[in-house]
Design an enzyme around this catalytic site. Sequence first.
Site, PDB file in Angstrom:
ATOM      1  N   CYS A  85       0.885  -1.236   0.049  1.00  0.00           N
ATOM      2  CA  CYS A  85      -0.063   0.028   0.131  1.00  0.00           C
ATOM      3  C   CYS A  85       0.828   1.281  -0.056  1.00  0.00           C
ATOM      4  CB  CYS A  85      -0.902  -0.158   1.219  1.00  0.00           C
ATOM      5  SG  CYS A  85      -2.303   1.300   0.831  1.00  0.00           S
ATOM      6  N   HIS A 194      -3.402  -5.800   1.336  1.00  0.00           N
ATOM      7  CA  HIS A 194      -2.644  -5.956   2.542  1.00  0.00           C
ATOM      8  C   HIS A 194      -2.684  -7.598   2.877  1.00  0.00           C
ATOM      9  CE1 HIS A 194      -2.443  -1.756   3.885  1.00  0.00           C
ATOM     10  NE2 HIS A 194      -3.335  -1.535   3.157  1.00  0.00           N
ATOM     11  N   GLU A 196      -0.685  -8.581   5.408  1.00  0.00           N
ATOM     12  CA  GLU A 196      -0.406  -8.591   6.780  1.00  0.00           C
ATOM     13  C   GLU A 196      -1.696  -8.514   7.359  1.00  0.00           C
ATOM     14  OE1 GLU A 196      -0.280  -5.951   4.876  1.00  0.00           O
ATOM     15  OE2 GLU A 196      -0.553  -4.123   6.046  1.00  0.00           O
TER      16      GLU A 196
END
Lengths: 225, 81
Positions: A85, A194, A196
């Site tokens: 991002c 994302h 994560e």
Amino acid sequence: MKIGVVTFPGSLDDRDAARAVRLAGGDPVSLWHGDDDLRGVDAVVLPGGFSYGDYLRCGAIARFAPVMTTIIQRAGEGLPVLGICNGFQILCESHLLPGALTRNDHLHFVCRDQRLRMERTDTAWTKAYAEGEEIVIPLKNGEGGYVADDATLDRLEGDGLVVARYLEVNPNGSLRDIAGISNPAGTIVGLMPHPEHAVESLTGPSTDGLGFFVSAVRSFTGANA
Amino acid sequence: MPRVVVDVMLKPEILDPQGRAVMGAFTRLGVHGVADVRQGKRFEITLDGDATDEAIADLHRMAEELLSNPVIESYDLRVEE
């Protein structure tokens, strides 16, 4: 396997990125934007967020942070770097990856669980995936529209440098549905969604994101992907 | 003191959703006869000395490396005494 996670002023996802590294079996190391020492890490994650308040352009000021001077130099020598991002925006502003991320075509911030197709799976960050594998991970951005000129887009596609592509919905107007790209060597990867945030079933839509971090850990422990 | 103005605009081929939204507002507010709106940034830089060739060269470098992203934007720099 020590993976550095950089914190800039305005980073939001540094803690989640460090947690994902740990869950993947790696050893997360916090790196500070104002420090040009990478503390002996084997790879670096540039996390999501709004570094320097997104002032000027997303990632434009972070590019000149002391830690980035070292990362840009070491990335050129082969240090694996994953930009997620805002991290992807920083990699483009640093010219480590081609193109740029611009305002979503519909102008709204978008936050959704996004389906992707993994297309390049021989990079330092995507070895744990199968080519063509579909994954679902969160996407959240206001300026995630990937743009580049036609010649650059053709080169990315022709050389197989597109890492992931949006499926079902193009959430931000990215050209050719590009969600992530890599450098030719496969050491540097930029991704708008994302991974994560998708490493534990309790908090994510899936655990599909863990593979990015497992890939990096495996490349250094020598295990087969 | 000399002032340097740098205008940064998205290149013509890059979609400008903000400009398009402004254009939409024009229409809603009853302003017609507008073909297109593009939105950019303006930087006003005040020098504390003369606008020497060296000072202007430094600002050109900043306009290219920091104030604009040449991948998607172009800039125009001019000195206003």
